[in-house]
Structure formats: structure tokens, C-alpha cells
Scaffold this active site. Structure first.
Site, PDB file in Angstrom:
ATOM      1  N   SER A 269       0.873  -1.180   0.000  1.00 14.11           N
ATOM      2  CA  SER A 269       0.000   0.000   0.000  1.00 14.11           C
ATOM      3  C   SER A 269       0.906   1.224   0.000  1.00 14.11           C
ATOM      4  O   SER A 269       1.510   1.537   1.025  1.00 14.11           O
ATOM      5  CB  SER A 269      -0.868   0.029   1.255  1.00 14.11           C
TER       6      SER A 269
ATOM      7  N   LYS B 265      -7.168   1.728  -2.495  1.00 24.20           N
ATOM      8  CA  LYS B 265      -6.696   1.320  -1.164  1.00 24.20           C
ATOM      9  C   LYS B 265      -6.743   2.496  -0.179  1.00 24.20           C
ATOM     10  O   LYS B 265      -7.116   2.337   0.987  1.00 24.20           O
ATOM     11  CB  LYS B 265      -5.271   0.752  -1.274  1.00 24.20           C
TER      12      LYS B 265
ATOM     13  N   LYS C 264       0.852   5.848   8.004  1.00 24.69           N
ATOM     14  CA  LYS C 264       1.466   5.945   6.670  1.00 24.69           C
ATOM     15  C   LYS C 264       0.386   6.049   5.592  1.00 24.69           C
ATOM     16  O   LYS C 264       0.454   6.893   4.689  1.00 24.69           O
ATOM     17  CB  LYS C 264       2.359   4.703   6.474  1.00 24.69           C
TER      18      LYS C 264
HETATM   19  P1  NAD Z   1       5.870  -5.936   7.453  1.00 22.28           P
HETATM   20  O1  NAD Z   1       6.579  -4.761   8.054  1.00 22.28           O
HETATM   21  O2  NAD Z   1       5.435  -7.046   8.358  1.00 22.28           O
HETATM   22  O3  NAD Z   1       6.779  -6.616   6.288  1.00 22.28           O
HETATM   23  C1  NAD Z   1       7.555  -5.890   5.380  1.00 22.28           C
HETATM   24  C2  NAD Z   1       8.743  -6.778   4.973  1.00 22.28           C
HETATM   25  O4  NAD Z   1       9.468  -6.115   3.927  1.00 22.28           O
HETATM   26  C3  NAD Z   1       9.741  -7.036   6.093  1.00 22.28           C
HETATM   27  O5  NAD Z   1       9.977  -8.441   6.189  1.00 22.28           O
HETATM   28  C4  NAD Z   1      11.001  -6.273   5.646  1.00 22.28           C
HETATM   29  O6  NAD Z   1      12.201  -6.892   6.078  1.00 22.28           O
HETATM   30  C5  NAD Z   1      10.872  -6.314   4.149  1.00 22.28           C
HETATM   31  N1  NAD Z   1      11.581  -5.252   3.413  1.00 22.28           N
HETATM   32  C6  NAD Z   1      11.446  -3.915   3.532  1.00 22.28           C
HETATM   33  N2  NAD Z   1      12.190  -3.266   2.620  1.00 22.28           N
HETATM   34  C7  NAD Z   1      12.812  -4.234   1.888  1.00 22.28           C
HETATM   35  C8  NAD Z   1      13.700  -4.190   0.773  1.00 22.28           C
HETATM   36  N3  NAD Z   1      14.088  -3.036   0.210  1.00 22.28           N
HETATM   37  N4  NAD Z   1      14.156  -5.368   0.279  1.00 22.28           N
HETATM   38  C9  NAD Z   1      13.752  -6.553   0.829  1.00 22.28           C
HETATM   39  N5  NAD Z   1      12.896  -6.652   1.865  1.00 22.28           N
HETATM   40  C10 NAD Z   1      12.437  -5.496   2.401  1.00 22.28           C
HETATM   41  O7  NAD Z   1       4.635  -5.321   6.662  1.00 22.28           O
HETATM   42  P2  NAD Z   1       3.214  -6.025   6.338  1.00 22.28           P
HETATM   43  O8  NAD Z   1       2.307  -5.900   7.518  1.00 22.28           O
HETATM   44  O9  NAD Z   1       3.456  -7.353   5.696  1.00 22.28           O
HETATM   45  O10 NAD Z   1       2.646  -4.992   5.239  1.00 22.28           O
HETATM   46  C11 NAD Z   1       3.145  -4.922   3.908  1.00 22.28           C
HETATM   47  C12 NAD Z   1       2.258  -3.961   3.115  1.00 22.28           C
HETATM   48  O11 NAD Z   1       0.905  -4.472   3.108  1.00 22.28           O
HETATM   49  C13 NAD Z   1       2.171  -2.540   3.720  1.00 22.28           C
HETATM   50  O12 NAD Z   1       2.136  -1.590   2.693  1.00 22.28           O
HETATM   51  C14 NAD Z   1       0.858  -2.574   4.496  1.00 22.28           C
HETATM   52  O13 NAD Z   1       0.296  -1.252   4.636  1.00 22.28           O
HETATM   53  C15 NAD Z   1       0.016  -3.486   3.621  1.00 22.28           C
HETATM   54  N6  NAD Z   1      -1.071  -4.210   4.307  1.00 22.28           N
HETATM   55  C16 NAD Z   1      -0.879  -4.767   5.548  1.00 22.28           C
HETATM   56  C17 NAD Z   1      -1.927  -5.427   6.177  1.00 22.28           C
HETATM   57  C18 NAD Z   1      -1.765  -6.020   7.562  1.00 22.28           C
HETATM   58  O14 NAD Z   1      -2.784  -6.386   8.178  1.00 22.28           O
HETATM   59  N7  NAD Z   1      -0.540  -6.163   8.073  1.00 22.28           N
HETATM   60  C19 NAD Z   1      -3.170  -5.555   5.542  1.00 22.28           C
HETATM   61  C20 NAD Z   1      -3.327  -5.020   4.256  1.00 22.28           C
HETATM   62  C21 NAD Z   1      -2.265  -4.349   3.651  1.00 22.28           C
END
Ligand code: NAD
Length: 294
Positions: free
Chosen positions: A95, A170, A238
């Protein structure tokens, strides 16, 4: 298909596992090696960089926190763009800002690489059971090519418009969810202070006009004071920042989004940024001096 998957966090790991279960070969990369190891243990492959991953993949999926993380993964030294060739594609399921999506699409188009923004709704449980909802911004022919791949992770996949439209959708979703949680918390605060059990209010109104999926999913957490994430307040801040920037960029006023944002900023100032976004109820508890649980 060989599917590169970058970002194996709360959402990305179960999504990558579902792609793998559907018979695709997943090549995984994350800043955390232990998360790559879990995908390898489940039958996938690991990569040492985005470049190495992109060289082996037909399509690269990213599931990262925000626009700068996606830009870093795609365009930094040894990043995805260095390993891509014409005819491949990037599907960004994070997102992020829709303006960033359009910028990334334009930069990748110069390499002959297709791009779709495909953010998701539904939290970790739906990511695990493969029932997230995906909202897509893409050209129709790119969408048609990758829709079956997206369906390995999702129960609904909707083409909303051209590149950027997925993230506009979104942001709309995140505005509605934040304002909805605030409305529910405010109403339960009134009930509690007026001497009426908020759980009884919930049971009485949940199937009427005020009822919602948000109400059903978040009320239990509020009643139990259980604010373990779920979806962290820091991620919702964010999203609301991107929503406000985008709204103001197209000359739209978003007063309720601003209020929800300030409530979340206040929670962050009190150290609650890692709580679930249902923790908006904690802000009402603070300002009203009244717990919502018994
Ligand atoms: P998270 O912080 O749990 O996971 C992000 C991952 O990305 C981490 O493992 C991190 O190490 C990795 N990462 C970051 N930068 C990187 C790079 N340059 N190279 C390689 N790896 C990298 O986040 P999440 O909760 O999985 O959310 C991911 C996205 O999905 C976000 O944009 C969030 O807003 C969206 N989202 C989350 C949810 C939820 O319930 N958690 C629901 C819908 C949407």
C-alpha cells in the site's frame, strides 16, 4: 511460472506460500534471512539480492511497507531493475502512494517491463487462507495476463483502472476503515459513560444500518482491550498520510481523515504505534478517563 517475491513480513510470507502451493516456483528475498529460509524450507528458492531474484523470475511481486521501500527494492544498486529484461513484469502489492506507483511504472516501461499496483485488504488471517481482496491498477492486457497468479492469493481481484488506481482505491479503503473505527469507539464511549454496556449496544445494532465488517472485526478487540496487531497504527498513519497528500494534490478536503490521523498521531506520541488500529479506542479511553472494558 517463476515468481520472485520480495517482502516476507506479516502479509508477504503467507501470500508467497499460497503462490507456492498453487504450483509456482517462488524465489524469495527479504532483508531478514530467516524469512527467506522459511520459504526455502517450504520448497522455494532464496536469492541474495533483488537483481539475482529478478534474473530468475518471470514476474516480481513486492510486498513492502511504503513507497521508499519499494523504490529501494526496485531501483537501488543490485535491485530488481538491474535483473529485469523486456517482457517481464513487476506487481507491487504494497500500500503506497499512487503517484509513486505511476512513477515506478514509467521508469520500468523504459526497460520494456510491465507494472501493476495491486494493494490488498484483509489482514494476516486472510493472507494465510488466501482470501484477501486485491484492487488493481493496470492496463487490461497486463491485468488479464496476471489475474490467475493474483487469484492464488485472493478471493477477489478487481481491476479498478489504470496504473495508480489500485492505490487510490486502497487509500479510500483506509480512510473509511479509520473513520469507522473512530465512530465505533466514540459511540461505545458514550454508551459506557451513560451506564449502558457497549457489548449490548453492539449486539443490538450490528445487523442494522450501523453494522459493518469493521464493527464485527474490531469490537471484540475493543471489549477485551486486546490491541495486539493485526494492522499496526504506524502503518495506518502511513496510509492516512498518503491519503491526505493525494487528496490535497487533487484539491480535495478530507476533514474526517485529518481527525483520524491526529488521533493516531496522539496514540503514537503515547507509545502505541505498534498497537492494532482498533487501539483508536484507547485514545477515547484516555481523553474520557473511562476504560471500555469491564
Ligand atoms: P511488514 O513490516 O510485516 O513486512 C515488510 C517486509 O518487507 C519485512 O519483512 C522487511 O524486512 C521487508 N523489506 C522492507 N524493505 C525491503 C527491501 N528493500 N528489500 C527486501 N525486503 C524489504 O509489513 P506487512 O504488515 O506485511 O505490510 C506490507 C504492506 O501491506 C504494507 O504496505 C501494508 O500497509 C500493507 N497491508 C498490511 C496489512 C496487515 O494487516 N498487516 C493488511 C493489508 C495491507
Amino acid at each position: 511460472m517463476n515468481v520472485g517475491f520480495i517482502g516476507l513480513g506479516i502479509m508477504g510470507k503467507p501470500m508467497a506460500l499460497n503462490v507456492q502451493k498453487a504450483g509456482h516456483t517462488v524465489i524469495a528475498y527479504d532483508h531478514h534471512q530467516d524469512r527467506i529460509d522459511e520459504i526455502v524450507a517450504a520448497g522455494g528458492k532464496g536469492a541474495k539480492s533483488g537483481k539475482e531474484l529478478a534474473e530468475q523470475a518471470d514476474v516480481v511481486i513486492t510486498m513492502l511497507q511504503n513507497s521508499p521501500n519499494v523504490e529501494d527494492a526496485l531501483f537501488s544498486e543490485n535491485g530488481v531493475a538491474e535483473g529485469l529484461t523486456a517482457g517481464k513484469a513487476v506487481i507491487d502489492m504494497s500500500s503506497i502512494s499512487p503517484l509513486a506507483s505511476r512513477d515506478f511504472a514509467a521508469r520500468l516501461a523504459k526497460l520494456g517491463v510491465d507494472f501493476m499496483d495491486a494493494p490488498v485488504s484483509g489482514g494476516e488471517p486472510k493472507a494465510i487462507d488466501g482470501t484477501i481482496a486485491v484492487m488493481v491498477g493496470a492496463d487490461q492486457k497486463v491485468f488479464d495476463k496476471y489475474e490467475p497468479l493474483l487469484k492464488t492469493m485472493a478471493s477477489t481481484v478487481t481491476l479498478v483502472g489504470g496504473v495508480g488506481a489500485g492505490n487510490i482505491c486502497k487509500l479510500a479503503n483506509q480512510m473509511i476503515v479509520a473513520i469507522n473505527i473512530a465512530g465505533i469507539s466514540e459511540a461505545y464511549s458514550l454508551a459506557k459513560k451513560a451506564g449502558v454496556d457497549p457489548e449490548n449496544v453492539y449486539q443490538a445494532i450490528r445487523s442494522g444500518l450501523a453494522g459493518s465488517v469493521v464493527m464485527d472485526q474490531k469490537s471484540e478487540k475493543i471489549f477485551h482491550g486486546d490491541f495486539t496487531p493485526g494492522f499496526r497504527i504506524e502503518l495506518h498513519i502511513k496510509d492516512l498520510q498518503n491519503a491526505l497528500d493525494t487528496s490535497h494534490g487533487v484539491n480535495v478536503a478530507a476533514p474526517f481523515t485529518s481527525l483520524a490521523m491526529e488521533i493516531m498521531q496522539s496514540l503514537k506520541a503515547h507509545g502505541h504505534e505498534k498497537d492494532d488500529h482498533s487501539g483508536i479506542a484507547e485514545w477515547y479511553e484516555m481523553v474520557n478517563g473511562q476504560k471500555l472494558q469491564d
